[in-house]
Design an enzyme around this catalytic site. Sequence first.
Site, PDB file in Angstrom:
ATOM      1  CG  MET A   1     -30.730  60.183  58.273  1.00 33.74           C
ATOM      2  SD  MET A   1     -29.411  61.537  57.448  1.00 33.74           S
ATOM      3  CE  MET A   1     -27.965  61.270  59.070  1.00 33.74           C
TER       4      MET A   1
ATOM      5  N   GLY B   1     -32.230  59.738  65.153  1.00 35.59           N
ATOM      6  CA  GLY B   1     -33.083  58.016  65.499  1.00 35.59           C
ATOM      7  C   GLY B   1     -34.008  58.695  63.612  1.00 35.59           C
TER       8      GLY B   1
ATOM      9  CE1 TYR C   1     -40.390  99.692  82.801  1.00 36.76           C
ATOM     10  CE2 TYR C   1     -39.120 101.954  83.149  1.00 36.76           C
ATOM     11  CZ  TYR C   1     -40.510 101.253  82.389  1.00 36.76           C
ATOM     12  OH  TYR C   1     -41.292 101.961  83.113  1.00 36.76           O
TER      13      TYR C   1
ATOM     14  CB  SER D   1     -44.751 103.146  80.254  1.00 34.09           C
ATOM     15  OG  SER D   1     -44.693 101.174  80.519  1.00 34.09           O
TER      16      SER D   1
ATOM     17  NE  ARG E   1     -21.702  54.459  63.282  1.00 32.21           N
ATOM     18  CZ  ARG E   1     -20.889  55.329  64.589  1.00 32.21           C
ATOM     19  NH1 ARG E   1     -19.996  55.000  65.017  1.00 32.21           N
ATOM     20  NH2 ARG E   1     -21.661  55.689  65.683  1.00 32.21           N
TER      21      ARG E   1
ATOM     22  NE  ARG F   1     -25.340  62.553  70.513  1.00 32.11           N
ATOM     23  CZ  ARG F   1     -25.779  60.943  69.647  1.00 32.11           C
ATOM     24  NH1 ARG F   1     -26.706  61.363  68.325  1.00 32.11           N
ATOM     25  NH2 ARG F   1     -26.881  60.095  70.212  1.00 32.11           N
TER      26      ARG F   1
ATOM     27  CE  LYS G   1     -23.363  58.438  63.714  1.00 34.99           C
ATOM     28  NZ  LYS G   1     -24.292  58.139  63.021  1.00 34.99           N
TER      29      LYS G   1
ATOM     30  CG  HIS H   1     -59.186  86.741  80.061  1.00 38.08           C
ATOM     31  ND1 HIS H   1     -59.470  85.219  81.245  1.00 38.08           N
ATOM     32  CD2 HIS H   1     -59.186  87.701  80.648  1.00 38.08           C
ATOM     33  CE1 HIS H   1     -59.664  86.316  81.767  1.00 38.08           C
ATOM     34  NE2 HIS H   1     -59.488  88.136  82.012  1.00 38.08           N
TER      35      HIS H   1
ATOM     36  CB  CYS I   1     -45.211  97.636  81.045  1.00 35.94           C
ATOM     37  SG  CYS I   1     -46.799  98.972  80.558  1.00 35.94           S
TER      38      CYS I   1
HETATM   39  P1  ADP Z   1     -27.033  56.390  65.709  1.00 32.86           P
HETATM   40  O1  ADP Z   1     -26.985  57.538  64.763  1.00 32.86           O
HETATM   41  O2  ADP Z   1     -28.725  56.371  65.015  1.00 32.86           O
HETATM   42  O3  ADP Z   1     -26.937  56.301  67.058  1.00 32.86           O
HETATM   43  P2  ADP Z   1     -24.796  55.377  64.826  1.00 32.86           P
HETATM   44  O4  ADP Z   1     -24.252  55.011  63.788  1.00 32.86           O
HETATM   45  O5  ADP Z   1     -24.788  55.707  65.707  1.00 32.86           O
HETATM   46  O6  ADP Z   1     -26.688  55.749  64.472  1.00 32.86           O
HETATM   47  O7  ADP Z   1     -24.403  53.612  65.042  1.00 32.86           O
HETATM   48  C1  ADP Z   1     -25.652  52.900  66.294  1.00 32.86           C
HETATM   49  C2  ADP Z   1     -25.019  51.902  67.494  1.00 32.86           C
HETATM   50  O8  ADP Z   1     -24.285  51.337  66.447  1.00 32.86           O
HETATM   51  C3  ADP Z   1     -23.445  52.712  67.615  1.00 32.86           C
HETATM   52  O9  ADP Z   1     -24.231  52.976  69.000  1.00 32.86           O
HETATM   53  C4  ADP Z   1     -23.075  51.453  68.311  1.00 32.86           C
HETATM   54  O10 ADP Z   1     -23.492  51.008  69.121  1.00 32.86           O
HETATM   55  C5  ADP Z   1     -22.923  50.712  66.955  1.00 32.86           C
HETATM   56  N1  ADP Z   1     -21.786  50.262  65.807  1.00 32.86           N
HETATM   57  C6  ADP Z   1     -22.061  51.390  65.000  1.00 32.86           C
HETATM   58  N2  ADP Z   1     -21.000  51.128  64.347  1.00 32.86           N
HETATM   59  C7  ADP Z   1     -20.038  50.731  64.995  1.00 32.86           C
HETATM   60  C8  ADP Z   1     -18.741  49.747  64.589  1.00 32.86           C
HETATM   61  N3  ADP Z   1     -17.686  49.426  64.222  1.00 32.86           N
HETATM   62  N4  ADP Z   1     -18.458  48.599  65.665  1.00 32.86           N
HETATM   63  C9  ADP Z   1     -19.078  48.286  66.588  1.00 32.86           C
HETATM   64  N5  ADP Z   1     -20.883  49.574  66.963  1.00 32.86           N
HETATM   65  C10 ADP Z   1     -20.907  50.100  66.082  1.00 32.86           C
HETATM   66 MG    MG Z   2     -24.860  56.941  67.401  1.00 33.05          MG
END
Ligand code: ADP
Ligand code: MG
Length: 878
Positions: free
Chosen positions: A106, A104, A855, A768, A95, A343, A26, A459, A835
């Site tokens: 962290m 999902g 082959y 073979s 973040r 990403r 990220k 089998h 084979c």
């Molecule tokens: P995850 O890894 O679970 O996707 P993120 O760090 O991407 O977590 O955050 C989830 C969501 O929170 C992002 O998709 C975005 O919509 C919102 N978000 C994160 N940082 C900001 C920010 N600085 N301003 C507005 N929305 C944010």
């Molecule tokens: Mg995200």
Amino acid sequence: MSRYVYSFGDGKADGSAEMKALLGGKGAGLAEMTNLGLPVPPGFTITTEVCGLFFRDDGWPEGLQEEIDVALETLEGRLDKRLGDHDRPLLVSVRSGAAVSMPGMMDTVLNLGLNDTTAAGLAELSGDARFAWDSYRRFVTMYGDVVLGIHYTRFARAEEDFCGDRTVRDLSIDELKELVERLKQVIADAGSAFPTDPKEQLSHAIDAVFNSYNTHRARYYRKTHGIPETAGTAVSVQAMVFGNMGGDSGTGVGFTRNPKSGENGVFGEWLPNAQGEDVVAGIRTPHPISQAAKGEGISLEQALPDTYEALGDMMRRLEAHYHDMQDIEFTISQGTLYLLQTRTGKRTAMAAVRIAVDMVGEGLIDEEQALSRIQPKSLEMMLRPVISPSAKKKVIAHGLDASPGAACGRVVFHSAEVQEYFDRDEPTVLVRVETSPEDIQGMTVAQGILTARGGQTSHAAVVARGMGKPCVVGCTELHVDYSRELFYAGDTVVRKGDWITIDGGTGEVMEGQVDMLSADTEGGAMDKLLGWADARARLQVRANADTGVDAARARGLGAMGIGLCRTEHMFFQPDALRAMRRMILADDPQSRQRALQDVLPIQREMFVELFEAMDGLPVTIRLLDPPLHEFLPNRDEDVSDIAKELGIRVDALHARLEALEEANPMLGHRGVRVGITTPEVYRMQVRAIFEAAYEVHRDGKEVHPEVMIPLVAMPEELHRMREEVVQTAETVIGEYGGGPSYHIGTMIELPRAALLAGEIAKYADFFSFGTNDLTQMTYGFSRDDMGKFFPDYQRLGLLPDSPLAVFDVQGVGQLVQIGTERGRAANPRLKVGVCGEHGGDPTGIGFFHQVGLDYVSCSPYRVPVARLAAAHAALGLL
Ligand code: ADP
Ligand code: MG
Ligand code: MG
């Protein structure tokens, strides 16, 4: 001294995409997008290295606080806002982001910096009190959940109680303020305190994100995905932008191409007047981004056409920059668009192929990059029907995912009945406790196979994979009652003739007919890709096929010949089986000969089909391999029927069965040993081969028969058999006044044969490697019995994969290498192939390429996998 903090913002970042290991996916993405001049809210990233130090020392490393203070000051300067300031409050998100994404797993905290003072200030500054208190409400809940560890549901319940039958959006401003107090009370009730100092909020939130790297679920995820524990997560602190500021605001996620089909064009969802977590929380249904996409609600294209245009441009720029499909997160704040994440997007196998091929056409990547982006194994999935992602399904049981693809049909318990349904054009799923060689016929025509017992190498599993047929095995929740022709799956009773659907890719068993998507090699993308693969591969790919239909299918998938035709499968055809039984049970040479005469035309006809389908390409035919008793009944009830049918006495049949019985059939009287002791059988087969070859040759087709002797352990065995084969072949050629040229070779599937390859090669035009038997014989276990200990070996980490599925380079590989070297030294023109099932296993293919084989041969459905793997091997990617 290390540097711990890297800033981004205002079109310039300290980091870049290359620094993924240090800044996390990220953080690196935010830096790269900033450098590209894309609109990214400014902020700073604390490195993954700090995460390691945090856990080692149970706290922040020296100097981190100072670096954060400096970065924060810079941020405040840029925006002319301050953390904790009443007039111009700065809010940030905190973040998580590891180098390898763990979706999902962290945590992230949004709207950090709010307290009673800053909330009031934000309301004044924005002129939108609802927005300010809505953000505060969100922050208290998120902080309580993520940082203080108070379960999310406690806040949700408090909110529900407070709202009654209204929603948060219906509350008055005063009520909203009151709700915030209620949520703070939840924290107090849990014995915690909500810190009012934003700096304190920030440092606790950073700690919480680090800690979220070490939760049980995150560790488990890393373990199962092979991500090293030491990698750590980075923490990005970023100025908030607000999607919850009215109708011209919102948030969403988008892909630069359709991740399911690969179709080029913006694909994704958004929610007006919302913040990030709302899209995934599932409380409101997101709307499509593009008008053309199916979905509920107003599309972004319709609602904010200019923003939609701008987003599309940015997405195209990102894709062109990264040379790959991107998955992005964005927020729109009062008409202004911000990018918050980019990403490489996950995609289905089908989409991956289409995207790679399209991108070559668009000049974004070259052919070798396209090849390297596709996992060979994923191609197998593309050839099978799959359960439609939007299908309604009721899962009644779970088994092992033995052979991928979905199948739907009427439940049938006996192989013979499968044929009856088939003749009436009714699809079936064959349901058995387990399968045995007698079920082959039924398995061939059923849509799918489901067994209550057996593992990945049972089998049913092995045969189904060979046939490319969806199969679920080891479904222990199933109670099959053959006599009443039904099975129980929990409370559900399924009777003969009822519809079920199985998914061999997931192991699910479902009631009724579930919607499926048929296999789709759309627009020939896969063919194109495989054409590029063939141009780079050195190993040729052939198929294992026993029938004209399989051979034609294999050829359609690009097979360059047949590397293994198992002739015994032809004997399970009812007429042939009856004649074989008469042959085996015959008392005198004349009646034996007569019985074989009845088998001959059936064999010949099947060889004709194979040769025709493979016009111009080599066809390797293995002479009879299994022990003769496999053709006799093994159930008491069948014995009397068959005795009656053959006109012999039941006790005579029992006596013969007893005489043929073996303690260990895999090591018994089979393969060349039958050829040596009962030469008439091989003579009949060789005659059938050459009569068929003559016939097809006469019709103007090109025939290249290769006769293969199984289970040779001694050079002298092959010597004798070679003479036998030549004699019969020449006799037939003499009788017909012509015929094709041919080769004679052997399987190398016993360790002794590999070691004596130099001697054996004197009598062989080709080798073979039968890696199924060779693996079992080298390990000294049989796949039918390994289920008793293999699960424990797997659990203890002694054998992570079954060596029958993933080639054992270390051990069996040595025998393949020795056999090849010694064989070629004695006979430089020796052709060498494989084979066994490993002919379609990328690990094996990498090794076979290295050893210099000519082959590999695999089941028809694996031919594309093997072609791509052969190219990967040549490109050094395996
Ligand atoms: P995850 O890894 O679970 O996707 P993120 O760090 O991407 O977590 O955050 C989830 C969501 O929170 C992002 O998709 C975005 O919509 C919102 N978000 C994160 N940082 C900001 C920010 N600085 N301003 C507005 N929305 C944010
Ligand atoms: Mg995200
Ligand atoms: Mg074998």
